[in-house]
Design a protein around this motif. Structure first.
Motif, PDB file in Angstrom:
ATOM      1  N   GLN A 139      12.454 -98.775 -45.203  1.00  0.00           N
ATOM      2  CA  GLN A 139      12.788-100.076 -44.629  1.00  0.00           C
ATOM      3  C   GLN A 139      14.261-100.163 -44.225  1.00  0.00           C
ATOM      4  OE1 GLN A 139      12.172-103.182 -47.483  1.00  0.00           O
ATOM      5  NE2 GLN A 139      13.728-102.431 -48.902  1.00  0.00           N
ATOM      6  N   ASP A 140      15.105 -99.305 -44.801  1.00  0.00           N
ATOM      7  CA  ASP A 140      16.539 -99.350 -44.496  1.00  0.00           C
ATOM      8  C   ASP A 140      16.921 -98.421 -43.352  1.00  0.00           C
ATOM      9  OD1 ASP A 140      16.926-101.091 -46.730  1.00  0.00           O
ATOM     10  OD2 ASP A 140      16.806 -99.331 -48.031  1.00  0.00           O
ATOM     11  N   ASN A 142       2.588 -97.971 -37.149  1.00  0.00           N
ATOM     12  CA  ASN A 142       2.537 -97.700 -38.578  1.00  0.00           C
ATOM     13  C   ASN A 142       2.754 -96.231 -38.918  1.00  0.00           C
ATOM     14  OD1 ASN A 142       1.955-100.378 -39.472  1.00  0.00           O
ATOM     15  ND2 ASN A 142      -0.141-100.126 -38.721  1.00  0.00           N
ATOM     16  N   LYS A 160       5.645 -95.192 -41.508  1.00  0.00           N
ATOM     17  CA  LYS A 160       5.347 -95.447 -42.916  1.00  0.00           C
ATOM     18  C   LYS A 160       4.401 -94.391 -43.475  1.00  0.00           C
ATOM     19  CE  LYS A 160       5.965-100.458 -42.570  1.00  0.00           C
ATOM     20  NZ  LYS A 160       5.312-101.789 -42.724  1.00  0.00           N
ATOM     21  N   ASP A 164      16.030 -96.839 -39.220  1.00  0.00           N
ATOM     22  CA  ASP A 164      15.406 -97.036 -37.910  1.00  0.00           C
ATOM     23  C   ASP A 164      14.494 -95.844 -37.676  1.00  0.00           C
ATOM     24  OD1 ASP A 164      14.707 -97.492 -35.282  1.00  0.00           O
ATOM     25  OD2 ASP A 164      16.608 -96.774 -34.464  1.00  0.00           O
ATOM     26  N   ASP A 214      10.440 -96.496 -49.704  1.00  0.00           N
ATOM     27  CA  ASP A 214      10.031 -96.652 -48.308  1.00  0.00           C
ATOM     28  C   ASP A 214      11.240 -96.457 -47.399  1.00  0.00           C
ATOM     29  OD1 ASP A 214      11.520 -99.132 -48.272  1.00  0.00           O
ATOM     30  OD2 ASP A 214       9.800-100.079 -49.242  1.00  0.00           O
TER      31      ASP A 214
END
Length: 276
Positions: free
Chosen positions: A36-37, A48, A51, A39, A34
């Motif tokens: 998540q790390d 959303n 993602k 911006d 994913d």
């Protein structure tokens, strides 16, 4: 025993946050699962969207537009999925590497720019689209012309030399001054890469890309191991780094970075491509 336990915990943490150091001294920036790390930003209002746009592939790569129907945004919801993912950290001196290959689906303003994406660095305004310098990732299937390795100047300034044996400024391609290139007037937008660069278009093969940046001294653009563009005397010394989702299905893998503590003379990289 305690040392072993601590080592196992450290490795687990690194792999979880997607910042595991590889055996070549680089730090992996994508965890294969994913974003998540990073911006992430998209032009559309749906929080959303990032993602959905930046999905995990089947082999640890990033699969951009994986679950979107073909031609999404071409006729309706135009430009909604123009997206980017940026590093949280600013970088100044480094080598940034990534591989990419094109998929089959098209999106957004494909009719205007064909297969188009890119990597931005020294970004000083992280938005859609950013202000900074772009390593263009693009293939014009209509003209069968490579644009990967082109520079797109978006609000920055630098020195760039090109082949003078071309009639228009827009058509000029990078040429080192030692090979007869001439320093060009400052301009915005496109600065074309070296002619006849080796690339993979729609053959399902990966392209290897690298940008070597030394603060405001220089930046070297490489494509499949060959130097295809160079700029010097950059306006900015640092900035976040980002990758695009724009007009077509694309796969990214091996996204990684190696930082340097001080400026390394440009000759070390131009004279010895296997330096890093």
């Amino acid at each position: 025993m305690l040392f072993v336990v601590r080592l196992i915990i450290a490795i687990f943490i690194l792999s979880t946050i997607g910042c595991e150091e590889t055996n070549d001294g680089y730090t992996a920036l994508y965890n294969g699962k994913d974003v998540q790390d990073w911006d992430c930003q998209c032009r559309g209002a749906d929080k959303n969207l990032p993602k959905k746009v930046f999905a995990a592939g089947n082999n640890g790569e990033m699969h951009v537009f994986k679950d979107f129907p073909n031609e999404y945004g071409v006729f309706e919801n135009k430009n909604e999925t123009h997206c980017m993912f940026f590093t949280h950290k600013k970088y100044s001196r480094y080598s940034f590497k990534f591989d990419y290959k094109w998929g089959e689906k098209i999106f957004n303003n494909f009719k205007d720019y064909q297969y188009d994406a890119g990597m931005y660095f020294h970004v000083f305004n992280a938005k859609i689209w950013p202000e900074g310098i772009e390593y263009q990732v693009r293939y014009n299937h209509i003209e069968n012309r490579n644009h990967t390795g082109d520079i797109w100047n978006s609000g920055s300034k630098f020195d760039w030399s090109a082949d003078e044996n071309v009639s228009t400024l827009e058509s000029k391609t990078y040429l080192p001054m030692e090979d007869g290139g001439v320093l060009q007037p400052h301009k915005w937008g496109e600065h074309r890469a070296l002619k006849d660069a080796t690339y993979n278009g729609l053959n399902s093969k990966w392209n290897q890309c690298e940008v070597i940046v030394m603060a405001d001294a220089y930046a070297i653009f490489k494509l499949n191991g060959k130097v295809v563009n160079v700029i010097t005397n950059l306006k900015h010394k640092e900035g976040v780094v980002g990758l695009q989702a724009e007009t077509a299905e694309i796969f990214y893998r091996n996204i990684k970075i190696k930082e340097f503590n001080e400026n390394i003379p440009i000759e070390e990289f131009l004279g010895n491509p296997k330096n890093i």
